[in-house]
Enzyme design. Structure first.
Site, PDB file in Angstrom:
ATOM      1  N   CYS A  42       0.843  -1.197   0.000  1.00  0.00           N
ATOM      2  CA  CYS A  42       0.000   0.000   0.000  1.00  0.00           C
ATOM      3  C   CYS A  42       0.883   1.254   0.000  1.00  0.00           C
ATOM      4  O   CYS A  42       1.996   1.255   0.522  1.00  0.00           O
ATOM      5  CB  CYS A  42      -0.917   0.003   1.218  1.00  0.00           C
ATOM      6  N   ASP A  44       0.406   3.815   1.697  1.00  0.00           N
ATOM      7  CA  ASP A  44       0.349   4.426   3.039  1.00  0.00           C
ATOM      8  C   ASP A  44       1.751   4.736   3.578  1.00  0.00           C
ATOM      9  O   ASP A  44       2.618   3.861   3.603  1.00  0.00           O
ATOM     10  CB  ASP A  44      -0.378   3.443   3.979  1.00  0.00           C
ATOM     11  N   ARG A  46       2.802   5.024   6.394  1.00  0.00           N
ATOM     12  CA  ARG A  46       3.178   4.299   7.623  1.00  0.00           C
ATOM     13  C   ARG A  46       3.643   2.876   7.351  1.00  0.00           C
ATOM     14  O   ARG A  46       3.967   2.141   8.290  1.00  0.00           O
ATOM     15  CB  ARG A  46       1.966   4.267   8.583  1.00  0.00           C
ATOM     16  N   CYS A 101      -6.059   0.016   6.879  1.00  0.00           N
ATOM     17  CA  CYS A 101      -5.858   0.573   5.537  1.00  0.00           C
ATOM     18  C   CYS A 101      -7.016   1.527   5.195  1.00  0.00           C
ATOM     19  O   CYS A 101      -8.183   1.122   5.182  1.00  0.00           O
ATOM     20  CB  CYS A 101      -5.774  -0.548   4.505  1.00  0.00           C
TER      21      CYS A 101
END
Ligand code: CO
Length: 217
Positions: A42, A44, A46, A101
């Protein structure tokens, strides 16, 4: 002065530190990359792919998109897989999702976010496919948690069904596809026990993975 001065400063410090430990590191890498792993994860911020498995530049080829999706018409992702498998000859493809997510939560919420709804439709397809399983869960938080796992399971199968991976297995190239999920709250990866090294392993592994997801409902 650039607003990004601090980043450029960090970059210089980072490069010098690596060079300090290994004076020819960048020189060597500039000639050739030979990573063993392809990471599909992903976007993302993080979930920093190479950092969370503590790998150095040159050790992992990476593709990231919202909700770590592998779509059969996505030429971007397919080109990455082709280059990784056919040119770099990676031995492992890791699909790594993560709990919490935003893409999965957005898909589950059914709220409208604009253009990205078209992309997240693929997560909603996963959700619909497993609607009866998910409906057994007591609340939205639990459904989101499990949909993150189910999404990884489905994307692993999608990787296995690409022409590139099918053809690699047909010519007996050593290649294993794996499914992982990362916890934002503890920095730890959970192995979803999907380690597929040939086309004949896909359906059995898929069934086992679904049973394992269900067992912890
Ligand atoms: Co995400």
């Amino acid at each position: 002065m650039s607003d990004l001065h601090h980043l450029l400063k960090k970059n210089r410090a980072w490069a010098f530190q690596i060079k300090d430990n290994d004076p020819t590191f960048f020189q060597r890498l500039s000639h050739q990359q030979s990573p063993q792993y392809l990471w599909i994860g992903c976007s993302d911020s993080r979930v920093p792919s190479t950092q969370l498995v503590d790998l150095l530049p040159g050790e992992m080829f990476v593709h990231r998109n919202v909700a770590n999706l592998v779509i059969h018409t996505d030429l971007n992702c397919l080109s990455v897989i082709q280059f990784a498998v056919e040119a770099l000859k990676v031995k492992h493809i890791i699909v790594c999702g993560h709990y919490g997510c935003g893409g999965v939560q957005a898909a589950l919420s059914n709220k409208k976010f604009g253009l990205i709804d078209n992309w997240l439709r693929h997560v909603q397809d996963v959700m619909q496919k497993h609607a009866s399983l998910l409906s057994e869960l007591p609340d939205e938080a639990r459904r989101a948690y499990k949909l993150c796992e189910l999404n990884v399971v489905e994307q692993v199968v999608n990787v296995c069904q690409t022409t590139v991976v099918e053809q690699a297995w047909e010519r007996a190239q050593e290649l294993t596809v794996h499914g992982w999920i990362y916890g934002l709250e503890n920095g730890l990866v959970r192995d979803l026990q999907m380690d597929i090294s040939g086309y004949n392993e896909v359906s059995g592994c898929y069934r086992n993975a679904l049973a394992a997801v269900q067992a912890t409902f």
